[in-house]
Design a protein around this motif. Structure first.
Motif, PDB file in Angstrom:
ATOM      1  N   SER A 209     -26.548 -16.244  38.969  1.00 18.12           N
ATOM      2  CA  SER A 209     -27.389 -16.531  37.943  1.00 18.12           C
ATOM      3  C   SER A 209     -28.215 -15.940  37.659  1.00 18.12           C
ATOM      4  O   SER A 209     -28.190 -14.713  37.954  1.00 18.12           O
ATOM      5  N   ALA A 210     -28.095 -16.803  36.173  1.00 19.64           N
ATOM      6  CA  ALA A 210     -28.751 -16.384  35.376  1.00 19.64           C
ATOM      7  C   ALA A 210     -29.469 -17.255  34.531  1.00 19.64           C
ATOM      8  O   ALA A 210     -29.372 -18.200  34.673  1.00 19.64           O
ATOM      9  N   ARG A 211     -30.023 -17.313  33.071  1.00 16.34           N
ATOM     10  CA  ARG A 211     -31.097 -18.425  32.270  1.00 16.34           C
ATOM     11  C   ARG A 211     -29.783 -18.716  31.219  1.00 16.34           C
ATOM     12  O   ARG A 211     -29.647 -19.566  30.585  1.00 16.34           O
ATOM     13  N   THR A 212     -28.498 -17.530  30.664  1.00 18.85           N
ATOM     14  CA  THR A 212     -27.634 -18.307  29.621  1.00 18.85           C
ATOM     15  C   THR A 212     -26.651 -18.128  29.911  1.00 18.85           C
ATOM     16  O   THR A 212     -25.978 -16.544  31.399  1.00 18.85           O
ATOM     17  N   HIS A 246     -32.991 -17.811  41.717  1.00 16.92           N
ATOM     18  CA  HIS A 246     -32.143 -18.711  41.109  1.00 16.92           C
ATOM     19  C   HIS A 246     -32.253 -19.710  40.017  1.00 16.92           C
ATOM     20  O   HIS A 246     -33.091 -20.667  40.070  1.00 16.92           O
ATOM     21  N   HIS A 247     -31.653 -19.272  38.896  1.00 18.93           N
ATOM     22  CA  HIS A 247     -31.643 -19.944  37.801  1.00 18.93           C
ATOM     23  C   HIS A 247     -30.493 -21.074  37.693  1.00 18.93           C
ATOM     24  O   HIS A 247     -29.331 -21.255  37.933  1.00 18.93           O
ATOM     25  N   ARG A 248     -31.034 -21.837  36.173  1.00 14.76           N
ATOM     26  CA  ARG A 248     -29.573 -22.752  35.721  1.00 14.76           C
ATOM     27  C   ARG A 248     -28.288 -22.746  35.735  1.00 14.76           C
ATOM     28  O   ARG A 248     -27.710 -23.265  36.126  1.00 14.76           O
ATOM     29  N   TRP A 249     -27.858 -21.754  35.186  1.00 14.80           N
ATOM     30  CA  TRP A 249     -26.480 -20.507  35.106  1.00 14.80           C
ATOM     31  C   TRP A 249     -25.789 -19.798  36.309  1.00 14.80           C
ATOM     32  O   TRP A 249     -26.663 -19.608  36.916  1.00 14.80           O
ATOM     33  N   ARG A 250     -25.032 -21.045  37.011  1.00  9.44           N
ATOM     34  CA  ARG A 250     -24.766 -20.479  38.018  1.00  9.44           C
ATOM     35  C   ARG A 250     -22.999 -20.751  38.454  1.00  9.44           C
ATOM     36  O   ARG A 250     -22.759 -20.850  38.037  1.00  9.44           O
ATOM     37  N   GLU A 272     -23.325 -24.925  34.031  1.00  2.54           N
ATOM     38  CA  GLU A 272     -25.051 -25.311  33.714  1.00  2.54           C
ATOM     39  C   GLU A 272     -25.586 -26.050  35.070  1.00  2.54           C
ATOM     40  O   GLU A 272     -24.858 -27.356  34.939  1.00  2.54           O
ATOM     41  N   TYR A 396     -30.910  -6.930  36.766  1.00  2.00           N
ATOM     42  CA  TYR A 396     -30.700  -8.435  35.831  1.00  2.00           C
ATOM     43  C   TYR A 396     -30.847  -7.753  34.200  1.00  2.00           C
ATOM     44  O   TYR A 396     -30.940  -7.161  33.927  1.00  2.00           O
TER      45      TYR A 396
END
Length: 397
Positions: A209-212, A246-250, A272, A396
């Motif tokens: 996962s990541a923020r973007t 674990h972020h929004r984009w997965r 997203e 990251y």
């Protein structure tokens, strides 16, 4: 004087081993006491130092002669060093192999409040790397000590300290200006053989996962290269699951080996997630499609499923036993908050028959899909009992 800080993470050994953590050393025993009345703030109490070392050894159940290295308080003072060395010699015993003694203060200065943790870090690294580092700037032994009669040496070159038949121990001393004395007995980490995959647990899930979306794409490329480089699939998947936020984009990849995971990574589409749709609703499937071997594969590899399945009568219990066991399996992974036909506002998960011969693969692909769509998964509970240990993984972006 120096400036700095140190950080160690403490955890019960049994829990760390069960969670697959990288154990770097074990604190076998510790003790603290107070100098009491002494000749002054700069004049330490040798008897109190000796007592705190003996107390720490007793707490660890370790004989003094078994300690191979001591990271001393060692400030390099004409008065303090002789008192400390004599206390070490008395507490760790005259009838012993030569004891190596050093102090990290010769490298970085006196960190005052952080001096003790710096010493602990050095002792852990010496155990972990199987080598005692040299004590810098040691040119003239303190003339107030009869070195020829002491079982103590100050290493001036790198000294091998390999694992052997007996466990290695290091001592760490730190003394406060106010008269507080502390001593730790630190043991080498236990050797833990790599766990073999349990029957039915040869499939792996790699959640990323990541923020973007661009960061997630770059992260997927880094993990692809990591797997291509021969990293342990079990270690990489476990660490990515339990060791990262674990972020929004997965996205999530499923496979049995590095090749399958890399192929799945390249095919995965970043998604997203919707923060409002993280709860999962169980929907019980209507009868039909089941066969006599239903549940056998899952029961072989998943204890939570097996226990519930057997309580329901196993294959003889039919669809109801299978559904109850599957529901229990999802809950053991932290998935599921309700059941019924109304799944509005929640991610629907149908509990019913799975393809014969591919139950584990089917369940894990469903898990990967739910994660990618935003479902909360308790990855630590998922990882319990699976092979894999904490490892270095790509950072990251």
């Amino acid at each position: 004087r120096g400036e700095g800080c140190g950080l160690v993470v403490l955890k019960r050994l049994a829990d760390a081993l069960a969670d697959g953590d990288r154990v770097r050393a074990v604190i076998a025993g510790s003790a603290v006491n107070q100098d009491g009345r002494s000749a002054g703030l700069t004049a330490p109490n040798g008897l109190a130092q000796e007592a705190v070392i003996r107390k720490a050894l007793a707490a660890a159940g370790v004989a003094g002669r078994d300690v191979g290295y001591v990271e001393a308080h060692g400030t390099g003072t004409a008065l303090g060093d002789p008192i400390e060395i004599q206390a070490l010699a008395a507490a760790l015993g005259p009838d012993r192999p030569p004891l190596a003694v050093g102090s990290v203060k010769t490298n970085i200065g006196h960190l005052e409040a952080a001096a003790g943790v710096a010493a602990l870090v050095k002792a852990v690294l010496a155990l972990e790397r199987e080598e005692i580092p040299p004590h810098l700037h040691f040119r003239e032994p303190n003339p107030h000590l009869a070195w020829e009669r002491l079982p103590i040496t100050v290493p001036t070159r790198r000294t091998p300290w390999p694992r052997g038949e007996t466990r290695r121990f290091a001592g760490v001393s730190s003394f406060g200006f106010s008269g507080t004395n502390a001593h730790l007995v630190v043991a080498e980490a236990p050797e833990v053989p790599a766990a073999a995959a349990a029957p039915g647990r040869s499939w792996h899930v790699l959640p990323l996962s990541a923020r973007t979306p661009s960061a997630l794409a770059e992260l997927a490329r880094r993990f692809d290269a990591c797997l291509a480089g021969g990293a342990s699939v079990a270690d990489v998947c476990r660490t990515a699951a339990v060791g990262r936020a674990h972020h929004r984009w997965r996205l999530a990849a499923v496979g049995r080996d590095a090749g399958e995971l890399r192929e799945a990574l390249r095919a995965a589409v970043p998604t997203e997630t919707d923060p409002a749709r993280r709860e999962v609703a169980f929907i019980l499937a209507a009868p039909g499609g089941q066969d006599s071997g239903m549940g056998v594969e899952l029961a072989r590899g998943e204890p939570a499923f097996r226990e519930a399945f057997e309580q329901g009568g196993g294959p003889a219990g039919g669809l109801v036993a299978f559904q109850q066991a599957l529901r229990q399996l999802w809950r053991s992974w932290g998935v599921g908050s309700g059941e019924g036909l109304d799944a509005a506002g929640r991610l629907p998960l149908e509990i019913g028959p799975l393809p014969s011969g591919g139950e584990v693969e089917s369940v894990l692909r469903t898990l990967a899909s739910l994660y990618a769509r935003g479902a909360d998964v308790d990855w630590r509970r998922f990882a319990r009992g699976r092979p894999g240990r904490t490892a270095r993984i790509p950072g990251y972006p």
